[in-house]
Write a protein that holds these residues in place. Structure first.
Motif, mmCIF file in Angstrom:
data_model
loop_
_atom_site.group_PDB
_atom_site.id
_atom_site.type_symbol
_atom_site.label_atom_id
_atom_site.label_comp_id
_atom_site.label_asym_id
_atom_site.label_seq_id
_atom_site.Cartn_x
_atom_site.Cartn_y
_atom_site.Cartn_z
ATOM 1 N N LEU B 200 2.435 -17.418 13.884
ATOM 2 C CA LEU B 200 1.072 -16.902 13.825
ATOM 3 C C LEU B 200 1.078 -15.391 13.989
ATOM 4 O O LEU B 200 0.426 -14.661 13.245
ATOM 5 N N VAL B 201 1.835 -14.918 14.973
ATOM 6 C CA VAL B 201 1.905 -13.477 15.200
ATOM 7 C C VAL B 201 2.465 -12.779 13.974
ATOM 8 O O VAL B 201 1.954 -11.745 13.534
ATOM 9 N N ALA B 202 3.518 -13.374 13.393
ATOM 10 C CA ALA B 202 4.104 -12.775 12.195
ATOM 11 C C ALA B 202 3.077 -12.743 11.077
ATOM 12 O O ALA B 202 2.948 -11.758 10.354
ATOM 13 N N GLY B 203 2.343 -13.836 10.931
ATOM 14 C CA GLY B 203 1.320 -13.889 9.884
ATOM 15 C C GLY B 203 0.275 -12.814 10.072
ATOM 16 O O GLY B 203 -0.101 -12.107 9.137
ATOM 17 N N VAL B 204 -0.182 -12.684 11.306
ATOM 18 C CA VAL B 204 -1.204 -11.678 11.595
ATOM 19 C C VAL B 204 -0.690 -10.277 11.294
ATOM 20 O O VAL B 204 -1.365 -9.457 10.669
ATOM 21 N N LEU B 205 0.535 -9.989 11.709
ATOM 22 C CA LEU B 205 1.106 -8.671 11.447
ATOM 23 C C LEU B 205 1.282 -8.455 9.949
ATOM 24 O O LEU B 205 1.043 -7.366 9.430
ATOM 25 N N GLY B 206 1.732 -9.505 9.267
ATOM 26 C CA GLY B 206 1.935 -9.394 7.832
ATOM 27 C C GLY B 206 0.665 -9.038 7.103
ATOM 28 O O GLY B 206 0.658 -8.238 6.165
ATOM 29 N N LEU B 207 -0.445 -9.601 7.576
ATOM 30 C CA LEU B 207 -1.724 -9.337 6.925
ATOM 31 C C LEU B 207 -2.155 -7.887 7.065
ATOM 32 O O LEU B 207 -2.972 -7.402 6.299
ATOM 33 N N THR B 208 -1.669 -7.201 8.086
ATOM 34 C CA THR B 208 -2.086 -5.814 8.272
ATOM 35 C C THR B 208 -1.014 -4.831 7.846
ATOM 36 O O THR B 208 -1.201 -3.636 7.938
ATOM 37 N N ALA B 209 0.126 -5.358 7.358
ATOM 38 C CA ALA B 209 1.253 -4.447 7.105
ATOM 39 C C ALA B 209 1.383 -3.999 5.663
ATOM 40 O O ALA B 209 2.115 -3.074 5.383
ATOM 41 N N TRP B 210 0.680 -4.651 4.765
ATOM 42 C CA TRP B 210 1.014 -4.436 3.365
ATOM 43 C C TRP B 210 0.294 -3.297 2.679
ATOM 44 O O TRP B 210 0.706 -2.850 1.602
ATOM 45 N N THR B 211 -0.802 -2.800 3.257
ATOM 46 C CA THR B 211 -1.637 -1.868 2.502
ATOM 47 C C THR B 211 -0.890 -0.589 2.113
ATOM 48 O O THR B 211 -1.006 -0.126 0.976
ATOM 49 N N GLY B 212 -0.121 -0.032 3.047
ATOM 50 C CA GLY B 212 0.582 1.202 2.725
ATOM 51 C C GLY B 212 1.544 1.003 1.555
ATOM 52 O O GLY B 212 1.559 1.767 0.591
ATOM 53 N N SER B 213 2.354 -0.055 1.655
ATOM 54 C CA SER B 213 3.316 -0.334 0.589
ATOM 55 C C SER B 213 2.606 -0.580 -0.726
ATOM 56 O O SER B 213 3.063 -0.138 -1.786
ATOM 57 N N ALA B 214 1.500 -1.287 -0.664
ATOM 58 C CA ALA B 214 0.783 -1.605 -1.902
ATOM 59 C C ALA B 214 0.378 -0.332 -2.619
ATOM 60 O O ALA B 214 0.514 -0.225 -3.847
ATOM 61 N N ILE B 215 -0.110 0.627 -1.865
ATOM 62 C CA ILE B 215 -0.549 1.879 -2.489
ATOM 63 C C ILE B 215 0.618 2.583 -3.156
ATOM 64 O O ILE B 215 0.531 3.046 -4.304
ATOM 65 N N VAL B 216 1.751 2.645 -2.446
ATOM 66 C CA VAL B 216 2.925 3.310 -3.023
ATOM 67 C C VAL B 216 3.390 2.602 -4.291
ATOM 68 O O VAL B 216 3.618 3.225 -5.334
ATOM 69 N N LEU B 217 3.504 1.271 -4.217
ATOM 70 C CA LEU B 217 3.994 0.523 -5.367
ATOM 71 C C LEU B 217 3.046 0.624 -6.542
ATOM 72 O O LEU B 217 3.468 0.699 -7.708
ATOM 73 N N ARG B 218 1.771 0.641 -6.248
ATOM 74 C CA ARG B 218 0.792 0.714 -7.325
ATOM 75 C C ARG B 218 0.965 2.000 -8.117
ATOM 76 O O ARG B 218 0.939 1.997 -9.359
ATOM 77 N N THR B 219 1.135 3.091 -7.394
ATOM 78 C CA THR B 219 1.308 4.368 -8.075
ATOM 79 C C THR B 219 2.504 4.335 -9.007
ATOM 80 O O THR B 219 2.436 4.762 -10.165
ATOM 81 N N GLN B 220 3.597 3.817 -8.489
ATOM 82 C CA GLN B 220 4.811 3.772 -9.304
ATOM 83 C C GLN B 220 4.640 2.852 -10.489
ATOM 84 O O GLN B 220 5.069 3.172 -11.598
ATOM 85 N N ALA B 221 4.007 1.727 -10.269
ATOM 86 C CA ALA B 221 3.803 0.802 -11.377
ATOM 87 C C ALA B 221 2.952 1.450 -12.454
ATOM 88 O O ALA B 221 3.201 1.289 -13.650
#
Lengths: 573, 366, 329
Positions: B200-221
């Motif tokens: 559960l803790v991992a899930g909760v952290l995962g839900l808040t961890a992706w936004t930064g990476s998403a922005i970076v990957l989106r730009t590159q894509a």
């Protein structure tokens, strides 16, 4: 566009400087009331040696501190309860004996307990100079906003006598009536339109202190000696200025105590020697039982193995109370009695010596016998089971309450050795209060509020009586504390009978019935009497309660008692 | 030139995938004002070619080899630290005492009664807790890394490549998640289960961890979308899914790997933070729960440094190791980061050698 | 223009969604505020029957349907009314925020700026000295970045504050000398001293990120054509570094810096807890632990608006800072 390197370095310098100056400038936001005197009181000696020394207190306030001196408000600041406002009598939670007269002089119940005649002191003045009379007392007890339902009338028969009338015998409500009702001035409060919202920023009381105007900030507030105090002629209070501060953690407070910046506080400190080695005064007055709340009553909706009496009885002999005291409470707790009478203070109310103390060491064999006699068998995993279901319970405690958390871990460990599976975990405070209020739990670490008089009756009434509880799912009503959902007709009858008599022998008879039941049923499994530690500055101030002279409950957060102690202190030169 | 192409984006979303030509010019870089006279070209264009997906000049094997990081000291140290800790987490717990047992005396110093790192206030063996805690923390770290990776690939690469309304919607969600205060969201999510499992803790952290990476990957894509070979594939009629899987993802692999490692570091630190607030996992020992109990139990004030220091230190070391590996990955993504310092170092050393040689000949000649 | 219009709409929707979520999330927290408050009061002493009655009155809980509450909430926000705090009843939320905001902005803002400045300058220097021994600083900053913040803070308090007594460990100013901070030199220095340890912890934990990012950008930038041209033209190295390289290398960091500044508004929870610093983070903790919906919503709203406004401004400003983006607009 920046062309020259010199201007570039200027820009960098400006960036750094602006960072620094942002710190310096504009950080004086503070809070309201900053216009009047901002310098702390350090001037004007009044003839008594070192009377300018300010006493710094931490009573548990967290920052930000918001001005509120309304004794009916849940957010009232500590100084209002005792130092500024007073009830009629001060009851000593730490000892047995007659209550200390404050505004009252004496009181007497009628034979049937439905009426109480109180004599109040004469010649007392409010801090604004107006005279205090029995009329203010009657006004207070009649005040619609705070009046308990059982008071039918309150009348000042003359300037120093008040008669209260009740709808039922109130012998056991002495403390609540006389020790916790803060007397308010009629001439101020009759004009208050919304008592719930009133913050009372300029409180008028009879206590030894008054608020120093303009001193309330987000971090502290100051009270100064009340010139109209009834004992002012005797130089009381001798400590002219007291500052209450706000802090956000015990660690912070402990560090400040060691640095000598806080003179009086009460909180849990695990390593007492480190503090007392610096010459700081210390006293430990264990008071409140720490127990395992069990949702014990299947009829009220409780579910889980703990609803079986045998499991609770096995648990109480399986835990190692000495180890819990040594490791979780650092040896500072005291032995608890399953009768919930405070050993050493309420001894006369213990009706059977066999019930005096809870077992102090673990006895896995005894636990096993209890369970096996009740039909449980040990499974191959080492845990007892009945009808194929392993006894598996959750024990929760609020995160941050270290003593409870550590005790819970130890209990789980000790239960395992006896074949009972317990999983200890921490939950947020919200969940905790929610769980116990609604009954949706199996086991919780929890405290029982110790009585303020030398008599365990209040605990029986508030924590064990069937009329003080609700079904699982319905939050408990105000002023009731029966989280375990325990409901026993014999106990209820005995409680009612005990309330209607002032005869000690008759009361003891009823207590015998109550104690026999609760020692057997164990809706709250007593663990230990929790330490109540107080640290005080004995180098610069004298007059503190000590082990030999425990005239009042010592901690700084004690309402009413704090006022009595402060008025009693004398600064040393 | 490749690196100036911003394809309509702001340069702050800087190109991390750079073109080939720059590596050749690395040698022309000036070192501290010295003229570019010592020519030692590094790189032969094959690495960059591999990154952009064009056929390599040399044999195909060169492609994969050049995609691997070169063995710089940073990488070695990073891998060694990380490897040691992972080994510690996998192997050591089999040989320790039970970390939850409270049979021992409290607050024993390291070495007393056979406890390598002493005991906690209630008698838990610290060495055992440290080892089991390593397992717990790493498990959470990797889980969060994976969750964050999956989410950021969807919200980043898919959004960036597909464009249009898909992009707008996914970006909207990303921005909203960025702005939502993480703490109360975490408390709410964590509070919904009365016992917080590690997952559960991992899930909760995962839900808040992706936004930064998403922005970076989106730009590159988005920038890759405009590349010749991608356009060619689209014109040829290949499905988007295939293009993303075959053309885009492999090129972004180093970046994705870097984001994964960031995710792991974030998770371990995040779990420590959650535990500090009392919201950590209740069914497992992790370094975060150790720190929480140590801080609650006033470890430092009681002088029990062996309780408070080791978990924090190990978190820092693991984070450091992973960061160093990340630097190495950065150097793959942006070869200039490796080649340029190497080149300038060689220039400087060669210059020193020259000066020393000149000085000795002067002396000899004097 | 159409592009800008879409951008604005984009931000507006984000704002609305965030505001609505800020309304929903606190209400999903478990616990009845009345029970929580009474429980906390009982932990530290007697609760008089009058107080209990009062608690029930204030915190009785709204029976209004959620939808009505939502509209009332939106309506209040538009009128600037953030409601009344329950944990500090009857203090209005805006007053609490107003008092705490300057402290947070000053301390956390200044610390962020200092960390950024040191990071950028340090990163630039290390980038300039690429290939030299300075590169070895990088692994150390990596270590620093990975240290759990509260662990670092507690250690610093213990060693610098308690053992060495170098700086005060609590409060924003010395309440034992001043009831409120004043505009005198002594008081200002006092406030500054109280900010040293908290700021130090923030700077130490934040500087690494800026440093490494800047260093990497510097190394890339220094390899570009125009730098080579500048060198070839014979410009002084110092000029090349500061006028050409740093300006361009720092650009990507600026966006991150803006967002970091925006998040300053939410305060530093752990720092304010450890140091009893009177900032916004402390309000957040108080609100969450007391199920104080109004206060929580107020603080979230502040953060949301700050971040969105900063993002929006950065979008606009960026066109001016970096001409390369302009002709693609």
């Amino acid at each position: 566009m920046i062309r020259s390197t010199r201007r570039r370095s200027v820009v960098v310098a400006v960036a750094l400087a602006s960072g620094v100056s942002l710190l310096l400038a504009g950080c004086g936001g503070g809070s309201k009331g900053a216009e009047t005197s901002t310098k702390a009181s350090t001037e004007k000696p009044t003839g008594v040696a070192n009377s300018t020394r300010v006493l710094n207190v931490w009573a548990g306030s967290m920052t930000p501190i918001v001005s509120n001196f309304n004794p009916f408000s849940p957010n009232v600041l500590h100084a209002a309860m005792g130092p500024i406002y007073e009830p009629l009598f001060a009851f000593n939670k730490a000892g047995s004996g007659d209550p200390t007269p404050l505004l009252g002089e004496s009181y007497e119940f009628s034979a049937d307990g439905t009426s109480l005649t109180i004599k109040v002191k004469s010649g007392v003045k409010w801090s604004d100079g107006d005279p205090f009379t029995a009329k203010d007392v009657a006004y207070t007890y009649n005040y619609a906003f705070s009046k308990p339902a059982y008071i039918t009338s309150a009348e000042a028969t003359d300037d120093t006598t008040v008669v209260l009338k009740f709808d039922s015998p109130q012998f056991t409500n002495e403390f609540s009536l006389l020790g916790t009702t803060f007397i308010i001035p009629e001439h101020i409060w009759k004009d208050v339109k919304d008592p719930a919202k009133f913050t009372n920023d300029d409180p008028v009381g009879t206590g030894p202190y008054v608020l120093k105007k303009g001193s309330v900030s987000s971090q502290a507030y100051t009270v100064v000696a009340n010139p109209n105090f009834r004992d002012a002629a005797q130089g009381k209070p001798a400590v002219k200025t007291v500052r209450y501060v706000g802090l956000d953690g015990n660690q912070n407070a402990e560090d400040l105590v060691k640095q000598g910046k806080i003179d009086w506080t009460g909180m849990f400190v695990p390593d007492v020697d480190a503090v007392t080695a610096l010459g700081i005064g210390y006293i430990n007055t264990p008071q409140d039982p720490t127990t395992i709340y069990t949702c014990s009553n299947a009829d009220q909706g409780c579910t889980g193995a703990q609803t079986d009496k045998a499991v609770r009885q096995a648990l109480t002999v399986a835990i190692d109370r000495k180890q819990i005291n040594d490791k979780a409470f650092k040896g500072l707790g005291a032995v608890v009695s399953p009768t919930f009478a405070l050993l050493g203070r309420d001894d006369k109310w213990i009706t059977n010596d066999a019930w005096k103390e809870s077992p102090q060491s673990a006895d896995a064999a005894a636990a096993a016998k209890i369970l096996e006699d009740a039909g449980y068998t040990k499974g191959s995993d080492g845990f007892y089971a009945k009808d194929g279901k392993t006894v598996s319970l959750t024990l929760k405690s609020p995160s941050g309450w270290t003593d409870y958390n550590q005790a819970a871990e130890l209990i789980a460990s000790e239960a395992k050795a006896a074949g009972i599976k317990i999983t200890a975990s921490t939950i947020s405070e919200q969940e905790y209060f929610d769980a116990r209020g609604s009954g949706k739990y199996e086991l919780l670490m929890g405290g029982v509020v110790g009585t303020s008089v030398a008599d365990p009756f209040q605990i029986y009434k508030d924590w064990f009586a069937g009329f003080s509880t609700t079904k699982v799912g319905t939050p408990l009503k105000a002023s009731t504390w029966n989280f375990s959902r325990y409901s026993n007709a014999d106990v209820d009858a005995a409680v009612k009978a005990a309330a209607s008599t002032n005869d000690e022998a008759k009361r003891k008879e009823q207590y015998a019935v109550i104690q026999k039941n609760i020692v057997d049923d164990l809706p709250y499994i007593p663990v230990i009497i929790n330490a109540t530690q107080t640290f005080f500055n004995q180098k610069d101030f004298s007059g503190w309660p000590t082990q030999d002279d425990l005239y009042m409950f010592p901690p700084s957060w004690g309402s009413v008692s704090s006022g009595v102690i402060l008025a009693n202190l004398v600064p040393l030169s | 030139m490749a690196e100036h192409e911003t394809t309509g984006e702001d340069v702050r979303e800087a190109h991390l995938v750079t073109g080939a030509a720059t590596t050749v010019e690395a040698a022309d870089v000036v070192a501290d004002g010295l003229p570019p006279d010592l020519d030692e070209a590094v790189g032969d264009g094959s690495l960059a070619a591999a990154v952009t997906g064009e056929p390599a000049a040399g044999p195909p094997r060169a492609r994969r080899r050049d995609l691997m990081p070169s063995w710089s000291p940073k990488l070695v140290v990073g891998l060694v630290i990380t490897g040691l800790i992972v080994l510690f987490a996998i192997v050591v717990p089999f040989f320790t005492l039970d970390p939850n047992s409270t049979d021992y005396d409290g607050l024993l110093k390291p070495g007393e009664q056979g406890h390598l790192l002493g005991t906690s206030a209630i008698g838990n063996d610290i060495w055992a807790q440290l080892a089991h805690g390593a397992r717990g923390s790493l498990l959470i770290g990797v889980t969060v890394g994976v969750i964050a990776l999956l989410l950021s690939v969807v919200f980043g690469i898919f959004a960036g490549y597909l464009g249009g309304w898909t992009d707008e919607t996914l970006s909207l969600i990303t921005n909203i998640m960025l702005v939502i205060p993480a703490l109360p969201l975490t408390i709410v999510l964590a509070a919904y289960s009365s016992s917080r499992s590690m997952w559960l803790v991992a899930g909760v952290l995962g839900l808040t961890a992706w936004t930064g990476s998403a922005i970076v990957l989106r730009t590159q894509a988005r920038s890759l979308r405009m590349r010749d070979y991608v356009l060619a594939a689209r014109v040829a009629g290949e499905k988007s899914r295939r293009i993303i899987a075959v053309e885009i993802l492999p090129n972004l692999l180093p970046l994705v790997a870097a984001q994964f490692l960031f995710g792991v570091i974030f998770a371990i630190l995040g779990e420590a933070g959650l535990s500090y607030l009392g919201l950590g996992p209740t069914d497992a020992v992790t370094w975060g729960t150790m720190l929480y109990q140590a801080q609650q139990g006033s470890a430092l004030t009681l002088g029990a440094w062996w309780w408070f220091v080791p978990p924090g230190l190990l978190i820092a070391l693991l984070g450091c190791g992973l960061s160093l590996v990340n630097f190495a990955i950065d150097e793959i993504i942006n070869p200039k980061l490796r080649n340029v310092p190497q080149a300038t170092r060689r220039v400087r050393k060669a210059r020193e050698r020259e000066e020393r040689a000149a000085a000795t000949t002067e002396e000899a000649g004097a | 223009m159409k592009y800008d219009g879409r951008r604005v709409a984009f931000y507006a929707i984000t704002l609305w969604a965030a505001v609505s979520l800020n309304f929903l999330i606190p209400r999903m927290l478990p616990g009845d505020p009345a029970q929580i408050l009474l429980g906390k009061l009982a932990r530290n002493g007697d609760v008089t029957p009058a107080v209990e009655k009062n608690v029930e009155l204030i915190l009785g809980g709204s029976d209004e349907p959620l939808w009505n509450q939502y509209w009332a909430y939106l309506d209040n926000i538009v009128h600037g009314d953030l409601g009344i705090s329950v944990s500090k009843y009857p203090e209005p939320v805006w007053d609490l925020i107003k008092d705490a905001l300057p402290w947070t902005l000053c301390l956390v803002g200044a610390a962020t700026i200092i960390a950024f400045a040191i990071g950028i300058v340090g990163g630039a220097w290390i980038g300039w000295k690429r290939g030299s021994a300075w590169d070895h600083v990088i692994p150390f900053t990596a270590l620093l970045q990975s240290v759990p913040y509260f662990w670092l803070a507690i250690l610093l308090v213990y060693f610098l504050g308690m053992k060495l007594g170098l700086a005060p460990i609590s409060w924003g100013w010395d309440v034992q000398t001043y009831d409120h901070p004043e505009w005198t030199w002594a008081s200002v220095v006092d406030v500054f001293q109280h900010a040293v340890l908290p700021a130090l912890t923030i700077v130490l934990s934040a500087v690494g990120g800026w440093l490494v990012g800047m260093r990497n950008m510097m190394v890339s930038t220094l390899a570009e054509d125009y730098i080579v041209t500048a060198e070839a033209k014979g410009l002084r190295p110092r000029r090349v570094l500061w006028v050409y390289a740093v300006r361009n290398a720092a650009l990507p960091s600026f966006a991150g810096f803006a967002v970091a500044l925006a998040f300053v508004v939410s305060g530093s929870l752990v720092m304010e807890q450890v140091f009893s610093y009177p900032g916004i983070g402390k309000l957040m903790i108080t609100a969450v632990s007391n199920a104080d919906y109004a206060l929580m919503q107020g603080v979230f709203l502040l953060t949301t608006v700050a971040v969105l406004v900063v993002n929006f401004l950065m979008d606009l400003i960026y066109g001016y800072i970096d001409p390369r983006t302009r002709h693609h607009g």
